[in-house]
Design a protein around this motif. Structure first.
Motif, PDB file in Angstrom:
ATOM      1  N   VAL A   1       0.819  -1.225   0.000  1.00 29.32           N
ATOM      2  CA  VAL A   1       0.000   0.000   0.000  1.00 29.32           C
ATOM      3  C   VAL A   1       0.848   1.268   0.000  1.00 29.32           C
ATOM      4  CG1 VAL A   1      -1.933  -1.124   1.153  1.00 29.32           C
ATOM      5  CG2 VAL A   1      -0.183   0.044   2.520  1.00 29.32           C
ATOM      6  N   GLN A   2       2.171   1.117   0.013  1.00 29.99           N
ATOM      7  CA  GLN A   2       3.049   2.271   0.190  1.00 29.99           C
ATOM      8  C   GLN A   2       2.869   3.309  -0.911  1.00 29.99           C
ATOM      9  OE1 GLN A   2       7.065   1.123   1.064  1.00 29.99           O
ATOM     10  NE2 GLN A   2       7.929   3.125   0.571  1.00 29.99           N
ATOM     11  N   ARG A   3       2.758   2.879  -2.156  1.00 27.99           N
ATOM     12  CA  ARG A   3       2.675   3.848  -3.244  1.00 27.99           C
ATOM     13  C   ARG A   3       1.327   4.563  -3.292  1.00 27.99           C
ATOM     14  NH1 ARG A   3       1.787   2.357  -9.027  1.00 27.99           N
ATOM     15  NH2 ARG A   3       0.155   0.779  -9.145  1.00 27.99           N
ATOM     16  N   TYR A   4       0.333   3.983  -2.634  1.00 26.87           N
ATOM     17  CA  TYR A   4      -0.967   4.648  -2.551  1.00 26.87           C
ATOM     18  C   TYR A   4      -1.010   5.652  -1.401  1.00 26.87           C
ATOM     19  CZ  TYR A   4      -2.362   0.910  -5.718  1.00 26.87           C
ATOM     20  OH  TYR A   4      -2.444   0.059  -6.784  1.00 26.87           O
ATOM     21  N   MET A   5      -0.346   5.317  -0.300  1.00 27.53           N
ATOM     22  CA  MET A   5      -0.421   6.165   0.889  1.00 27.53           C
ATOM     23  C   MET A   5       0.179   7.545   0.657  1.00 27.53           C
ATOM     24  SD  MET A   5       0.230   3.474   4.007  1.00 27.53           S
ATOM     25  CE  MET A   5      -0.235   4.660   5.260  1.00 27.53           C
ATOM     26  N   GLN A   6       1.157   7.652  -0.237  1.00 29.14           N
ATOM     27  CA  GLN A   6       1.758   8.973  -0.488  1.00 29.14           C
ATOM     28  C   GLN A   6       0.773   9.917  -1.174  1.00 29.14           C
ATOM     29  OE1 GLN A   6       4.914   8.972  -3.586  1.00 29.14           O
ATOM     30  NE2 GLN A   6       4.400   6.817  -3.876  1.00 29.14           N
ATOM     31  N   HIS A   7      -0.354   9.372  -1.678  1.00 29.89           N
ATOM     32  CA  HIS A   7      -1.382  10.200  -2.314  1.00 29.89           C
ATOM     33  C   HIS A   7      -2.586  10.427  -1.408  1.00 29.89           C
ATOM     34  CE1 HIS A   7       0.659  10.037  -6.208  1.00 29.89           C
ATOM     35  NE2 HIS A   7       0.871   8.757  -5.967  1.00 29.89           N
ATOM     36  N   PHE A   8      -2.495  10.013  -0.147  1.00 33.30           N
ATOM     37  CA  PHE A   8      -3.603  10.209   0.780  1.00 33.30           C
ATOM     38  C   PHE A   8      -3.829  11.711   0.999  1.00 33.30           C
ATOM     39  CE2 PHE A   8      -4.109   6.001   3.297  1.00 33.30           C
ATOM     40  CZ  PHE A   8      -4.269   5.319   2.097  1.00 33.30           C
ATOM     41  N   PRO A   9      -5.052  12.097   1.348  1.00 37.26           N
ATOM     42  CA  PRO A   9      -5.386  13.523   1.447  1.00 37.26           C
ATOM     43  C   PRO A   9      -4.815  14.190   2.696  1.00 37.26           C
ATOM     44  CG  PRO A   9      -7.253  12.180   2.120  1.00 37.26           C
ATOM     45  CD  PRO A   9      -6.223  11.224   1.598  1.00 37.26           C
ATOM     46  N   SER A  10      -4.514  15.462   2.537  1.00 35.12           N
ATOM     47  CA  SER A  10      -4.241  16.332   3.677  1.00 35.12           C
ATOM     48  C   SER A  10      -5.546  17.028   4.054  1.00 35.12           C
ATOM     49  CB  SER A  10      -3.168  17.355   3.312  1.00 35.12           C
ATOM     50  OG  SER A  10      -1.962  16.715   2.953  1.00 35.12           O
TER      51      SER A  10
END
Length: 267
Positions: free
Chosen positions: A87-96
């Protein structure tokens, strides 16, 4: 389960556009609320190929700011990404705070295309299905609103859409070798879907299954669910008034513009 012949008639364009306009106005109100309250939202779209994910995402985002409604559509993982935690490459796109991240496909690739096409091992697949609810519990407990959509299209309608893509030069780019292989492996994807939904449907992150043979109804149903799930209200805004243009330091901009070279206007 009722058959496809029992489905309601296709929604007419005029009725669809009228309802879509109402919902898009409400999405603009939601946008202000998300910005004001610094909410963090993830909306992910999964489903069969040609189920209408792209069109639904476009209907959600076409009248709002891309700085708030941010679409994430990742390509196939690189060699480096293949060595990372899944899931690492998806987590960097998680919202702020103040953002809604819309995933056009997501970490559930492991339960779908990777599993069916043999890009991951059976053990990796089982481990993903086991750990995914725990990971999503962590996401939700961190204060992120997580909405998961599965769009389900019937066999006949999927075939019709694939054939339309073959004949339309504006849509041929949508038909990849992976899509045609998914068409051949319909039942393999059905089994993978059922395993995934059973293992990862949880109280904290439930799946919302949307019938999408009628694209228009599917889009409206998805937007309505988003608006219902994220509690919000309209934020009053000061009325905008255009100020009078100042003549101070007047500048002949049109004269200077006429001296510039323009590309030939063909239309």
């Amino acid at each position: 389960m009722s058959g496809e012949n029992d489905a309601p008639s296709r929604m007419k364009r005029k009725a669809y556009e009228k309802e879509l306009r109402k919902l898009q106005v409400e999405l603009c109100h939601l946008q202000q609320w998300v910005k004001e309250k610094k909410l963090r939202v993830i909306i992910l779209f999964e489903g069969r190929d040609a189920a209408g994910k792209g069109g639904t995402i476009k209907a959600i985002t076409e009248k709002v700011s891309p700085r708030v409604f941010r679409v994430v559509a990742l390509p196939a993982p690189s060699d480096r990404e293949k060595t990372q935690m899944f899931v690492q490459r998806y987590m960097q796109h998680f919202p702020s705070g103040g953002e809604i991240a819309i995933f056009d496909r997501s970490w559930y690739n492991r339960a779908g295309v990777e599993y069916v096409m043999g890009f991951c091992s059976p053990d990796e697949h089982r481990r993903f299905l086991s750990l995914c609810p725990q990971i999503e519990k962590y996401i939700v407990d961190a204060g992120i609103i997580l909405i998961k959509f599965w769009l389900e299209v019937g066999k006949e309608e999927q075939e019709r859409r694939f054939r339309a893509r073959i004949d339309d030069p504006l849509r041929q780019w949508k038909l990849s070798p992976m899509d045609t292989e998914s068409y051949r492996r319909w039942y393999d994807y059905s089994r993978a879907r059922d395993l995934m939904l059973k293992a990862t449907n949880s109280k904290h992150a439930p799946w919302i299954v949307i019938r999408s043979d009628d694209k228009r109804r599917a889009r409206l149903n998805c937007i309505a669910h988003v608006l219902k799930t994220i509690a919000h209200r309209k934020i009053s805004r000061d009325k905008v008034r255009l100020p009078k243009r100042s003549d101070k330091n007047r500048y002949n901009d049109q004269a200077n513009l006429r001296r510039m070279t323009f590309v030939a206007e063909q239309y």
